[in-house]
Design an enzyme around this catalytic site. Sequence first.
Site, short mmCIF file in Angstrom:
data_model
loop_
_atom_site.label_atom_id
_atom_site.label_comp_id
_atom_site.label_asym_id
_atom_site.label_seq_id
_atom_site.Cartn_x
_atom_site.Cartn_y
_atom_site.Cartn_z
N GLU A 161 9.06 1.58 11.07
CA GLU A 161 10.16 2.53 10.80
C GLU A 161 9.50 3.89 10.75
OE1 GLU A 161 12.83 0.55 10.18
OE2 GLU A 161 11.71 -1.23 9.63
N THR A 175 1.09 7.46 12.81
CA THR A 175 0.44 6.37 12.06
C THR A 175 0.99 5.01 12.50
OG1 THR A 175 0.27 7.89 10.19
CG2 THR A 175 -0.21 5.60 9.74
N SER A 215 4.98 8.02 9.57
CA SER A 215 5.08 8.84 10.77
C SER A 215 4.86 8.01 12.03
CB SER A 215 4.05 9.97 10.71
OG SER A 215 2.76 9.41 10.72
N THR A 216 5.36 8.51 13.12
CA THR A 216 5.21 7.82 14.41
C THR A 216 3.73 7.71 14.77
OG1 THR A 216 7.39 8.53 15.11
CG2 THR A 216 5.81 8.01 16.87
N LYS A 225 0.87 -1.18 0.00
CA LYS A 225 0.00 0.00 0.00
C LYS A 225 0.91 1.22 0.00
CE LYS A 225 -1.93 3.09 1.91
NZ LYS A 225 -1.73 4.50 1.50
N GLU A 264 9.13 16.78 14.29
CA GLU A 264 9.58 16.54 12.92
C GLU A 264 8.78 17.44 11.97
OE1 GLU A 264 8.50 12.74 11.15
OE2 GLU A 264 10.49 12.64 10.26
N CYS A 266 13.53 10.87 6.50
CA CYS A 266 13.23 10.50 7.89
C CYS A 266 14.42 10.77 8.80
CB CYS A 266 12.83 9.04 7.97
SG CYS A 266 14.02 7.96 7.16
P1 NAD Z 1 2.19 8.87 7.07
O1 NAD Z 1 2.33 8.21 8.39
O2 NAD Z 1 1.22 9.97 6.92
O3 NAD Z 1 1.81 7.81 5.95
C1 NAD Z 1 2.56 6.64 5.75
C2 NAD Z 1 1.67 5.58 5.15
O4 NAD Z 1 0.65 5.25 6.10
C3 NAD Z 1 0.94 6.02 3.87
O5 NAD Z 1 0.87 4.93 2.98
C4 NAD Z 1 -0.43 6.39 4.38
O6 NAD Z 1 -1.46 6.26 3.42
C5 NAD Z 1 -0.63 5.38 5.49
N1 NAD Z 1 -1.59 5.84 6.51
C6 NAD Z 1 -1.82 7.12 6.91
N2 NAD Z 1 -2.80 7.14 7.84
C7 NAD Z 1 -3.20 5.87 8.03
C8 NAD Z 1 -4.17 5.25 8.85
N3 NAD Z 1 -4.95 5.95 9.66
N4 NAD Z 1 -4.30 3.90 8.80
C9 NAD Z 1 -3.52 3.18 7.98
N5 NAD Z 1 -2.61 3.71 7.15
C10 NAD Z 1 -2.42 5.04 7.19
O7 NAD Z 1 3.66 9.34 6.66
P2 NAD Z 1 4.12 10.13 5.35
O8 NAD Z 1 3.71 11.56 5.47
O9 NAD Z 1 3.77 9.40 4.11
O10 NAD Z 1 5.70 10.01 5.48
C11 NAD Z 1 6.42 10.82 6.33
C12 NAD Z 1 6.83 10.10 7.59
O11 NAD Z 1 7.52 8.90 7.27
C13 NAD Z 1 7.80 10.92 8.41
O12 NAD Z 1 7.45 10.84 9.76
C14 NAD Z 1 9.13 10.21 8.17
O13 NAD Z 1 10.09 10.40 9.18
C15 NAD Z 1 8.70 8.80 8.07
N6 NAD Z 1 9.71 7.99 7.40
C16 NAD Z 1 10.42 7.07 8.13
C17 NAD Z 1 11.43 6.31 7.53
C18 NAD Z 1 12.24 5.30 8.31
O14 NAD Z 1 12.88 4.46 7.69
N7 NAD Z 1 12.22 5.32 9.62
C19 NAD Z 1 11.70 6.50 6.17
C20 NAD Z 1 10.96 7.44 5.46
C21 NAD Z 1 9.95 8.18 6.08
#
Ligand code: NAD
Length: 497
Positions: free
Chosen positions: A271, A252, A249-250, A195, A401, A305
């Site tokens: 992650e 989610t 994100s943390t 997804k 962040e 990230c």
């Molecule tokens: P996000 O948490 O908004 O979304 C990530 C994924 O989760 C997307 O596919 C989104 O559709 C899905 N999602 C969102 N809400 C959901 C819900 N209620 N239920 C189920 N799925 C849901 O994050 P983003 O804005 O896409 O990415 C940015 C974040 O990702 C930042 O916090 C960044 O630090 C983190 N990140 C971490 C790493 C790592 O390896 N640790 C790498 C890249 C990004």
Amino acid sequence: MVATAEPTTLADWTDLAERVTPRTGVFIDGQFRDAQSGETFDSVNPATGELLARVASAQADDVDAAVAAARKSFESGAWSKASPAERKRTLQRLSELILAHRAELALLDSMDMGKLVTEAYNVDVPSAADLFAFYGEAVDKINGEIAPTEPGNLALVSREPLGVVGAVTPWNFPLDLAVWKVAPALAAGNSVVLKPAEQAPLSSLRLGELAVEAGLPPGVLNVVPGLGPSAGAPLGLHPDVDVLAFTGSTETGKKFLRYAADSNLKQVWLECGGKSPNVVFADADLEQAAEMAIFGAFYNQGAVCSANSRLLVEQSIADDFVADLVRRAQEMRLGNPLDPSAGMGAIVDESHTSSVLGFIERADGEILTGGRRRQVDGRGCYIEPTVVSGLAPTAELVTEEVFGPVLAVQTFRDDDEAIAMANNTIYGLAASVWTNNLRRAHTVAAALRAGTVSVNTVDALSAQTPFGGFKQSGFGRDLSLHALDKYTGLKTTWIRF
Ligand code: NAD
């Protein structure tokens, strides 16, 4: 689309962009189809505001169909019980196909979320190809164990694929972060439902198609584009998903732990976010430290990230160092992401642009440079590289962040204070240290609570080394052979003779 010659100019990339046809369906059992509801969401190019594609918006019924296809393919053994040599060859073919479609995949990510196409072309796409090759090679090199048990017993410890893996990924490195999950999950013999983030699903959809072209049996890799609550949540809650690997994100990530608890106790690997410190001591190579501090804060528009979004600089050199940094930030040229001479591209969408600008507006400190929204050719979502100082330790820009091009600068007096400030965060993904003192390099690196510490560089990573965090940055590890642990279960078979 396969580019015949290496694109090198804005004209080359613009010409190729016109020939890219995004895949827009839900990819299940090797076929694209509409979402059962018929619903779509818009994929908009943030550099231009133009509609790129209307993408199928998967809902729970589509997720059910994808998980059923994955389960069926897993049980059939077509992939899960294929010979290691065959699995290896298939992953290697996929690696080659990714490289054959290098320009197309780079364009899809660039147009979907605003990153510089040359970075996608030179870094993201080759890394994705390398990772399939890396895990393909691993398939026939990882042995099981024989435990040293009492005579008359033979205890075999083998690694078994776990079944159906759900992978939920973010938008900042759309292709790479999907591959960080998909490649080891497939290498271990699982079937996968991916997804991708709704902001950037196009490269994942193309990846699904290329995987089948490489010989992956249909149903082994399925891709369900859609929104978080309507497509991500049903995957997290699904009773027939065995493992859920998440990057995002943390906030989610915490939801996925709840989904698992409320459904089938699937294994969840997280992650998540970061607020990584970059600690610069007066004895460092300051020229290099400044150059890399800019890279660490503003690469990929700061949407990394492990971005080094907090700069901690020793007080005695702070004025000169920060002045140099500001000058370098001002020299960065915002530009069309398809223009190879641009230094920074577009912010993923309007909503994230507002979010980043909100952090800047609320900043209770001094904006040394940047801070404004900009346009390129009269359009698009762009934000100037921004440096802010004079912030309290509890300031939002120091603790939260932003995931955009905003660098928070603080100063410290000695090693202990630097370590305490660096560790004063709920996150623990990455950290950097700049010093030419060997003893200090080791003591500070050892004291930093971060999954990756980079000394005299920033944000170092490779296929061979694990990547992941401590504290609320999550606990999963992507990359390296260790990632295979997430996608296999240890099974012990006792034989008494
Ligand atoms: P996000 O948490 O908004 O979304 C990530 C994924 O989760 C997307 O596919 C989104 O559709 C899905 N999602 C969102 N809400 C959901 C819900 N209620 N239920 C189920 N799925 C849901 O994050 P983003 O804005 O896409 O990415 C940015 C974040 O990702 C930042 O916090 C960044 O630090 C983190 N990140 C971490 C790493 C790592 O390896 N640790 C790498 C890249 C990004």
